[in-house]
Design an enzyme around this catalytic site. Sequence first.
Site, short mmCIF file in Angstrom:
data_model
loop_
_atom_site.label_atom_id
_atom_site.label_comp_id
_atom_site.label_asym_id
_atom_site.label_seq_id
_atom_site.Cartn_x
_atom_site.Cartn_y
_atom_site.Cartn_z
N PRO A 11 2.84 3.27 -2.52
CA PRO A 11 1.48 2.82 -2.28
C PRO A 11 1.36 1.35 -1.91
O PRO A 11 2.05 0.50 -2.48
CB PRO A 11 0.77 3.10 -3.62
CG PRO A 11 1.86 3.21 -4.62
CD PRO A 11 3.04 3.78 -3.89
N ASN A 12 0.50 1.11 -0.95
CA ASN A 12 0.13 -0.23 -0.46
C ASN A 12 1.20 -0.90 0.39
O ASN A 12 0.97 -1.97 0.96
CB ASN A 12 -0.26 -1.15 -1.64
CG ASN A 12 -1.40 -0.59 -2.44
OD1 ASN A 12 -2.45 -0.28 -1.90
ND2 ASN A 12 -1.22 -0.41 -3.74
N ARG A 71 -1.12 -7.97 3.38
CA ARG A 71 -1.31 -7.85 1.93
C ARG A 71 -0.68 -9.04 1.20
O ARG A 71 0.55 -9.22 1.26
CB ARG A 71 -0.65 -6.56 1.46
CG ARG A 71 -0.64 -6.37 -0.03
CD ARG A 71 0.34 -5.29 -0.45
NE ARG A 71 0.27 -5.07 -1.87
CZ ARG A 71 1.19 -4.43 -2.57
NH1 ARG A 71 2.25 -3.92 -1.97
NH2 ARG A 71 1.05 -4.28 -3.86
N TYR A 96 4.23 -11.07 -0.57
CA TYR A 96 4.99 -10.06 0.17
C TYR A 96 5.39 -10.49 1.58
O TYR A 96 6.07 -9.75 2.28
CB TYR A 96 4.20 -8.75 0.24
CG TYR A 96 3.94 -8.16 -1.13
CD1 TYR A 96 4.97 -7.60 -1.87
CD2 TYR A 96 2.67 -8.20 -1.72
CE1 TYR A 96 4.76 -7.06 -3.14
CE2 TYR A 96 2.44 -7.68 -2.98
CZ TYR A 96 3.49 -7.12 -3.69
OH TYR A 96 3.28 -6.61 -4.94
N ASN A 125 11.32 2.10 -2.39
CA ASN A 125 10.37 1.11 -2.85
C ASN A 125 9.12 1.87 -3.28
O ASN A 125 8.26 2.20 -2.46
CB ASN A 125 10.02 0.08 -1.77
CG ASN A 125 9.10 -1.01 -2.32
OD1 ASN A 125 8.58 -0.89 -3.43
ND2 ASN A 125 8.91 -2.07 -1.56
N ALA A 160 3.81 0.25 -6.96
CA ALA A 160 3.38 0.21 -8.36
C ALA A 160 3.80 1.45 -9.14
O ALA A 160 3.86 1.40 -10.38
CB ALA A 160 1.87 0.03 -8.42
N GLU A 212 16.79 1.35 -6.07
CA GLU A 212 15.44 0.83 -6.27
C GLU A 212 15.30 -0.49 -5.51
O GLU A 212 16.16 -1.37 -5.61
CB GLU A 212 15.21 0.59 -7.76
CG GLU A 212 13.86 -0.03 -8.07
CD GLU A 212 13.68 -0.29 -9.56
OE1 GLU A 212 14.45 0.26 -10.38
OE2 GLU A 212 12.76 -1.06 -9.90
N HIS A 255 12.56 -3.67 -4.11
CA HIS A 255 11.28 -4.36 -4.11
C HIS A 255 11.41 -5.59 -3.21
O HIS A 255 12.45 -6.25 -3.23
CB HIS A 255 10.88 -4.84 -5.50
CG HIS A 255 10.86 -3.75 -6.51
ND1 HIS A 255 9.88 -2.80 -6.55
CD2 HIS A 255 11.73 -3.44 -7.50
CE1 HIS A 255 10.14 -1.96 -7.53
NE2 HIS A 255 11.26 -2.31 -8.12
N ARG A 258 7.53 -11.87 -12.17
CA ARG A 258 6.08 -11.65 -12.07
C ARG A 258 5.51 -11.18 -13.41
O ARG A 258 6.10 -11.44 -14.45
CB ARG A 258 5.81 -10.68 -10.91
CG ARG A 258 6.32 -11.21 -9.56
CD ARG A 258 6.03 -10.25 -8.44
NE ARG A 258 4.59 -10.09 -8.23
CZ ARG A 258 4.07 -9.13 -7.45
NH1 ARG A 258 4.86 -8.27 -6.83
NH2 ARG A 258 2.76 -9.04 -7.31
C1 DHK Z 1 5.55 -3.57 -4.37
C2 DHK Z 1 4.41 -3.27 -5.04
O1 DHK Z 1 3.41 -2.66 -4.43
C3 DHK Z 1 4.22 -3.66 -6.45
O2 DHK Z 1 3.37 -2.77 -7.13
C4 DHK Z 1 5.54 -3.80 -7.17
C5 DHK Z 1 6.76 -4.09 -5.05
C6 DHK Z 1 6.48 -4.69 -6.40
C7 DHK Z 1 7.56 -4.99 -4.12
O3 DHK Z 1 7.80 -6.14 -4.42
O4 DHK Z 1 7.99 -4.51 -3.06
O5 DHK Z 1 5.31 -4.33 -8.47
#
Ligand code: DHK
Length: 147
Positions: free
Chosen positions: A10-11, A18, A23, A74, A77, A98, A100, A107
């Site tokens: 998500p996102n 974003r 990011y 990835n 959340a 995993e 990120h 964080r």
């Molecule tokens: C991406 C997200 O959307 C967060 O919810 C994670 C992760 C971290 C990232 O750093 O790619 O906590």
Amino acid sequence: MTSILVLNGPNINLLGTRQPEVYGTTTLAQIEESCHQTAAELGCEIAFRQSNHEGTMIDEIHAARGVHAGIVLNAGAYTHTSIALMDAIASVELPAIELHLSNVHAREPFRHVSYISKVSIGIICGFGPAGYPLALRAMADHLGAAV
Ligand code: DHK
């Protein structure tokens, strides 16, 4: 040819706009392109997916069995909340990495918890978009010279 699933949660589709201070400004399409370039160098194939829906991600993991040799995940959340995604990875018995973009351990405390870590062969975080090619290289190395 060996294939690796790169699955985003998500996102992650909003990368580029974003919270760029967290990011960065690289878009998901640019990251996908870098993954295809890395896969070509490694002599493997990738499928690059993103979903904002936990169930869809679980379906993607189930469908990976017999198709892909490993999963770079990835989970956004869902990393910190989803026992269901953890169980899906455990169920298909494929190696998972995993991933990120951000250093989740630097964080908020709730990001220090990961259900995905429990079923992953390793974790890459904090290197921004560069983490994706790193994860593919790590997976290729794990899978061996055939990749
Ligand atoms: C991406 C997200 O959307 C967060 O919810 C994670 C992760 C971290 C990232 O750093 O790619 O906590």
